[in-house]
Motif scaffolding. Sequence first.
Motif, PDB file in Angstrom:
ATOM      1  N   MET A   1       0.729  -1.381  -0.016  1.00 32.69           N
ATOM      2  CA  MET A   1       0.016   0.003   0.042  1.00 32.69           C
ATOM      3  C   MET A   1       0.831   1.261   0.038  1.00 32.69           C
ATOM      4  O   MET A   1       1.864   1.430   0.660  1.00 32.69           O
ATOM      5  CB  MET A   1      -0.991  -0.006   1.181  1.00 32.69           C
ATOM      6  CG  MET A   1      -1.774   1.044   1.187  1.00 32.69           C
ATOM      7  SD  MET A   1      -3.071   1.341   2.517  1.00 32.69           S
ATOM      8  CE  MET A   1      -4.222  -0.327   2.135  1.00 32.69           C
ATOM      9  N   THR A   2       0.386   2.270  -0.552  1.00 40.44           N
ATOM     10  CA  THR A   2       1.146   3.543  -0.890  1.00 40.44           C
ATOM     11  C   THR A   2       1.191   4.321   0.437  1.00 40.44           C
ATOM     12  O   THR A   2       0.073   4.381   1.376  1.00 40.44           O
ATOM     13  CB  THR A   2       0.534   4.424  -1.928  1.00 40.44           C
ATOM     14  OG1 THR A   2       0.854   3.971  -3.207  1.00 40.44           O
ATOM     15  CG2 THR A   2       1.086   5.891  -1.919  1.00 40.44           C
ATOM     16  N   LYS A  46      11.242   0.159   1.528  1.00 31.82           N
ATOM     17  CA  LYS A  46      10.459   0.233   0.592  1.00 31.82           C
ATOM     18  C   LYS A  46      10.941   1.537  -0.442  1.00 31.82           C
ATOM     19  O   LYS A  46      11.909   2.094  -0.012  1.00 31.82           O
ATOM     20  CB  LYS A  46       8.983   1.297   0.828  1.00 31.82           C
ATOM     21  CG  LYS A  46       7.973   0.141   1.641  1.00 31.82           C
ATOM     22  CD  LYS A  46       6.694   0.897   1.921  1.00 31.82           C
ATOM     23  CE  LYS A  46       5.649  -0.062   2.711  1.00 31.82           C
ATOM     24  NZ  LYS A  46       4.487   0.838   2.966  1.00 31.82           N
ATOM     25  N   GLN A 150       2.229  12.952  -7.064  1.00 37.71           N
ATOM     26  CA  GLN A 150       2.429  11.466  -7.496  1.00 37.71           C
ATOM     27  C   GLN A 150       3.040  10.512  -6.584  1.00 37.71           C
ATOM     28  O   GLN A 150       4.293  10.210  -6.865  1.00 37.71           O
ATOM     29  CB  GLN A 150       2.739  11.433  -8.990  1.00 37.71           C
ATOM     30  CG  GLN A 150       1.923  12.424  -9.905  1.00 37.71           C
ATOM     31  CD  GLN A 150       2.560  12.126 -11.416  1.00 37.71           C
ATOM     32  OE1 GLN A 150       3.679  11.674 -11.599  1.00 37.71           O
ATOM     33  NE2 GLN A 150       1.861  12.252 -12.455  1.00 37.71           N
ATOM     34  N   LYS A 153       3.739   4.262  -5.912  1.00 36.79           N
ATOM     35  CA  LYS A 153       2.702   3.121  -5.607  1.00 36.79           C
ATOM     36  C   LYS A 153       3.755   2.075  -4.797  1.00 36.79           C
ATOM     37  O   LYS A 153       4.864   1.742  -5.295  1.00 36.79           O
ATOM     38  CB  LYS A 153       2.335   2.489  -7.170  1.00 36.79           C
ATOM     39  CG  LYS A 153       1.712   1.347  -6.936  1.00 36.79           C
ATOM     40  CD  LYS A 153       1.087   0.971  -8.280  1.00 36.79           C
ATOM     41  CE  LYS A 153      -0.101  -0.008  -8.051  1.00 36.79           C
ATOM     42  NZ  LYS A 153      -0.372  -0.359  -9.514  1.00 36.79           N
ATOM     43  N   ASP A 154       3.167   1.576  -3.875  1.00 33.15           N
ATOM     44  CA  ASP A 154       3.674   0.511  -3.134  1.00 33.15           C
ATOM     45  C   ASP A 154       5.037   1.144  -2.460  1.00 33.15           C
ATOM     46  O   ASP A 154       5.759   0.325  -2.142  1.00 33.15           O
ATOM     47  CB  ASP A 154       3.933  -0.884  -3.695  1.00 33.15           C
ATOM     48  CG  ASP A 154       2.580  -1.308  -4.089  1.00 33.15           C
ATOM     49  OD1 ASP A 154       1.583  -1.210  -3.450  1.00 33.15           O
ATOM     50  OD2 ASP A 154       2.520  -1.861  -5.136  1.00 33.15           O
ATOM     51  N   TYR A 198      -2.714   5.323   1.151  1.00 30.73           N
ATOM     52  CA  TYR A 198      -3.554   5.622   0.003  1.00 30.73           C
ATOM     53  C   TYR A 198      -3.671   4.234  -0.506  1.00 30.73           C
ATOM     54  O   TYR A 198      -2.901   3.342  -0.879  1.00 30.73           O
ATOM     55  CB  TYR A 198      -2.886   6.293  -0.804  1.00 30.73           C
ATOM     56  CG  TYR A 198      -3.575   6.568  -2.071  1.00 30.73           C
ATOM     57  CD1 TYR A 198      -4.685   7.545  -2.309  1.00 30.73           C
ATOM     58  CD2 TYR A 198      -2.852   6.235  -3.612  1.00 30.73           C
ATOM     59  CE1 TYR A 198      -5.503   7.819  -3.374  1.00 30.73           C
ATOM     60  CE2 TYR A 198      -3.767   6.819  -4.547  1.00 30.73           C
ATOM     61  CZ  TYR A 198      -4.943   7.263  -4.520  1.00 30.73           C
ATOM     62  OH  TYR A 198      -5.551   7.675  -5.828  1.00 30.73           O
ATOM     63  N   ASP A 199      -5.271   3.846  -0.702  1.00 31.38           N
ATOM     64  CA  ASP A 199      -5.445   2.528  -1.173  1.00 31.38           C
ATOM     65  C   ASP A 199      -5.732   2.427  -2.647  1.00 31.38           C
ATOM     66  O   ASP A 199      -6.328   1.526  -3.234  1.00 31.38           O
ATOM     67  CB  ASP A 199      -6.768   2.012  -0.371  1.00 31.38           C
ATOM     68  CG  ASP A 199      -8.101   2.857  -0.723  1.00 31.38           C
ATOM     69  OD1 ASP A 199      -8.123   3.688  -1.424  1.00 31.38           O
ATOM     70  OD2 ASP A 199      -9.044   2.649   0.193  1.00 31.38           O
ATOM     71  N   GLY A 200      -5.504   3.490  -3.599  1.00 28.31           N
ATOM     72  CA  GLY A 200      -5.625   3.530  -4.869  1.00 28.31           C
ATOM     73  C   GLY A 200      -6.834   4.580  -5.130  1.00 28.31           C
ATOM     74  O   GLY A 200      -6.779   4.847  -6.313  1.00 28.31           O
ATOM     75  N   TYR A 203      -7.403   8.258   0.670  1.00 28.77           N
ATOM     76  CA  TYR A 203      -6.472   8.464   1.588  1.00 28.77           C
ATOM     77  C   TYR A 203      -6.943   7.917   2.847  1.00 28.77           C
ATOM     78  O   TYR A 203      -8.266   8.644   3.145  1.00 28.77           O
ATOM     79  CB  TYR A 203      -5.554   9.734   1.653  1.00 28.77           C
ATOM     80  CG  TYR A 203      -4.578  10.094   0.632  1.00 28.77           C
ATOM     81  CD1 TYR A 203      -3.404   9.643   0.854  1.00 28.77           C
ATOM     82  CD2 TYR A 203      -5.161  10.648  -0.507  1.00 28.77           C
ATOM     83  CE1 TYR A 203      -2.377   9.835  -0.195  1.00 28.77           C
ATOM     84  CE2 TYR A 203      -4.215  11.055  -1.730  1.00 28.77           C
ATOM     85  CZ  TYR A 203      -2.899  10.552  -1.472  1.00 28.77           C
ATOM     86  OH  TYR A 203      -1.959  10.654  -2.548  1.00 28.77           O
TER      87      TYR A 203
END
Length: 226
Positions: A1-2, A46, A150, A153-154, A198-200, A203
């Motif tokens: 997850m971001t 990460k 931006q 991601k992940d 952030y789940d896509g 937030y």
Amino acid sequence: MTEVLLVRHGQASLGGPSYDQLSTLGYQQAQWLADYLHAQHQLNPKAAMVVSGGMKRQQQTAEPILGHLGHTSALEQSGFKEFDFESVVMSYLELNPGYPLADKPTSNDLYRLLSAAMETWAESGLKLHAHQESWLDFHHRVAQAWAELQPLKDGRSIIVTSAGVIASILRQLLRLDNRATIQLNLQIKNSSVTRLHYDGSHYHLSGFNSVSHLEHPERLHAITSA
């Protein structure tokens, strides 16, 4: 997850020649924070990026974090610069020349003054000069910068900014009113971490105003808000 970390800069040089400069304690707070984030990164590696609003106190706070990550510089996003709180306070004092401010104001005195000035600013009650942002202009600027962000991601995106910007981002995400935004702003501690996931599509706030890196008996003196 971001993951997105909103970091407030270390203690600035209040009362010095330039506020936009970390104090000696501010540099120490930044180093302790960088060490803490580095330890977290080792436990949960990460991809990471660092974004700064570009002010000196923000960049100086970002430097030790970048050093641990092996990065040379932070990405600069001018939309994450702090609002000019000094001009907001001066505009408020111009409207209230009899405001009872001591010659050597305490931190509580300054807290009350800034709170009153921000409330008047939010109500469009200040006489602003051409170079000054309105309350709505400030939040629009931050919202635009946030929309342009931006995040990896992940990965982990670290935004080194200021209390007003962090409160503005949370205002947008949590749909806060003016009073709640101001109260939130004035709570945010130096070098604190506010954590978002952030789940896509949305937030989610998972931690606010954490100073875990300072919560040791020998560091309690370093928990500051000014």
